[in-house]
Design an enzyme around this catalytic site. Sequence first.
Site, PDB file in Angstrom:
ATOM      1  N   ASP A   1       0.866  -1.187   0.000  1.00 26.71           N
ATOM      2  CA  ASP A   1       0.000   0.000   0.000  1.00 26.71           C
ATOM      3  C   ASP A   1       0.898   1.230   0.000  1.00 26.71           C
ATOM      4  O   ASP A   1       1.320   1.716   1.046  1.00 26.71           O
ATOM      5  CB  ASP A   1      -0.927  -0.019   1.208  1.00 26.71           C
ATOM      6  CG  ASP A   1      -2.073   0.962   1.039  1.00 26.71           C
ATOM      7  OD1 ASP A   1      -2.146   1.629  -0.016  1.00 26.71           O
ATOM      8  OD2 ASP A   1      -2.908   1.073   1.957  1.00 26.71           O
ATOM      9  N   ALA A   2       1.200   1.698  -1.188  1.00 26.29           N
ATOM     10  CA  ALA A   2       2.258   2.690  -1.372  1.00 26.29           C
ATOM     11  C   ALA A   2       1.765   3.972  -2.032  1.00 26.29           C
ATOM     12  O   ALA A   2       2.409   5.002  -1.951  1.00 26.29           O
ATOM     13  CB  ALA A   2       3.370   2.082  -2.221  1.00 26.29           C
ATOM     14  N   LYS A   3       0.597   3.907  -2.701  1.00 24.60           N
ATOM     15  CA  LYS A   3      -0.013   5.080  -3.347  1.00 24.60           C
ATOM     16  C   LYS A   3       0.988   5.832  -4.221  1.00 24.60           C
ATOM     17  O   LYS A   3       1.075   7.056  -4.186  1.00 24.60           O
ATOM     18  CB  LYS A   3      -0.590   6.041  -2.286  1.00 24.60           C
ATOM     19  CG  LYS A   3      -1.463   5.378  -1.186  1.00 24.60           C
ATOM     20  CD  LYS A   3      -2.884   5.180  -1.586  1.00 24.60           C
ATOM     21  CE  LYS A   3      -3.845   4.954  -0.412  1.00 24.60           C
ATOM     22  NZ  LYS A   3      -3.572   3.864   0.506  1.00 24.60           N
ATOM     23  N   ARG A   4       1.751   5.088  -5.043  1.00 15.83           N
ATOM     24  CA  ARG A   4       2.755   5.706  -5.880  1.00 15.83           C
ATOM     25  C   ARG A   4       2.167   6.219  -7.187  1.00 15.83           C
ATOM     26  O   ARG A   4       1.020   5.946  -7.523  1.00 15.83           O
ATOM     27  CB  ARG A   4       3.884   4.713  -6.174  1.00 15.83           C
ATOM     28  CG  ARG A   4       4.629   4.199  -4.940  1.00 15.83           C
ATOM     29  CD  ARG A   4       5.324   5.315  -4.194  1.00 15.83           C
ATOM     30  NE  ARG A   4       6.372   4.810  -3.302  1.00 15.83           N
ATOM     31  CZ  ARG A   4       6.225   4.581  -2.008  1.00 15.83           C
ATOM     32  NH1 ARG A   4       5.085   4.803  -1.394  1.00 15.83           N
ATOM     33  NH2 ARG A   4       7.255   4.142  -1.286  1.00 15.83           N
TER      34      ARG A   4
END
Lengths: 270, 270
Positions: free
Chosen positions: A94-97
């Site tokens: 869960d990095a929202k890159r």
Amino acid sequence: MTTQQLIDQIQAKKSFLCVGLDVDLNKIPQHVLETEDPIFEFNKAIIDATHDLAVAYKPNTAFYEAYGIKGWLSLEKTIRYINENYPDIFTIADAKRGDIGNTSSMYAKAFFEDLNFDSVTVAPYMGKDSVEPFLAFEDKHTIMLALTSNEGAFDFQTLNVNGTELYKQVLKTSKTWKNSHNLMYVVGATKAEYFTEIRKIIPDSFLLVPGVGAQGGSLSEVCKYGMNANVGLLINSSRAIIYASTGIDFAEKARAEALQMQQEMQAILG
Amino acid sequence: MTTQQLIDQIQAKKSFLCVGLDVDLNKIPQHVLETEDPIFEFNKAIIDATHDLAVAYKPNTAFYEAYGIKGWLSLEKTIRYINENYPDIFTIADAKRGDIGNTSSMYAKAFFEDLNFDSVTVAPYMGKDSVEPFLAFEDKHTIMLALTSNEGAFDFQTLNVNGTELYKQVLKTSKTWKNSHNLMYVVGATKAEYFTEIRKIIPDSFLLVPGVGAQGGSLSEVCKYGMNANVGLLINSSRAIIYASTGIDFAEKARAEALQMQQEMQAILG
């Protein structure tokens, strides 16, 4: 992991639970803090206690980056531990890159190759060429933010664009991207009534659903409006499970919470 | 660093150049690859060769994360090297982060406290509570994506919402957030004609401007429409400077490129 393998796992476990590994050193039990790598030891205990009840684990990268090199090492050890011991589990970074093409390629390499996650969360604001580098990886999954569970979701995501809400436009546009079959979407449980409309646009895609429990979303409402023939949902719970107890029994209590959710899911799956 | 200290530095150096440290092991000279930490050694040489011509350095986190622990260590060493040797330099973690409140707080801790960057780039899609945790740090700066330099910028950022483009709505809304004086914005140079409109909404804010050079943007156009009384611009150049040569003379050639940009800037500042 293929989508079919994920579906098979859901059917075998009668669960579509994702456990969020958002590990904050201020919230974990004292006896774990005394170990050499408290974050990894905490995760390992949670995973060992819940792996037969959950189909996915989702470490939130912020909680690892906040501890620098030590944190990144804990993340590496956690994903390796899951991949080696529970290869049927679907893993989510869960990095929202999301960035321009050559940069997104590097993020994809970081999460899909170096760390070997099955999936990563991405943000849509920079559009097609910021997401397609992730989609190029076969049997890897790119989970794009659509409608999030937080209050700020109403700042931009629900604004009217071209006669529809922005998040719906994001869904529609993303379907035209190359390898869009590798897309899944984040849709917050706090907005269950939106699922009907969302399913009209993306009937077959898997949705990662945060916000059940602590943030107020209802499991039964989400399933009522959001489930498809292959279930198509991964319901995330982080704090309610991993911090069910801060005592010596934290893993046992986490299992009890996970079991309760799995049983509710089993009942819904009927 | 305060905004005034950044302005003072710009005036002293007659430069508003930011050097992007997007270091790809496939592109750096062979003799650097043979060192123990090639990414750090490369950065150190570039920084030593250009620090009097540039006011900011911007490591792009993707290029470090792609190499796992080793990459994160190179990032830590790079930021520490800048802070210890060139404390007047403004540092930017180009990370494009953003998540729900408690998660954004962890990202802010990672970049502002653990790594001690002066600023970090963030994405706006999740709204107010995903950005305010960054804004809470005084004398730290949060650089939010507004209008980016890539092709995908036209997928969503320029859609019409409420009679205006989404990126303008993002600018307007963000001004209402708590501690919005700590905001700067990313605006791509490839869209120089947009700067006039943008300056009507945010006349005083600093803009981080990628896309000059390799991506086709014009320095003079950007300055014509985007500069304010305090300059208010940080022009980023990555590849054109750091990969000016792949030979033994790479740092020298990087300096020559940086010097040319600094001289163009000095002429514009006139």
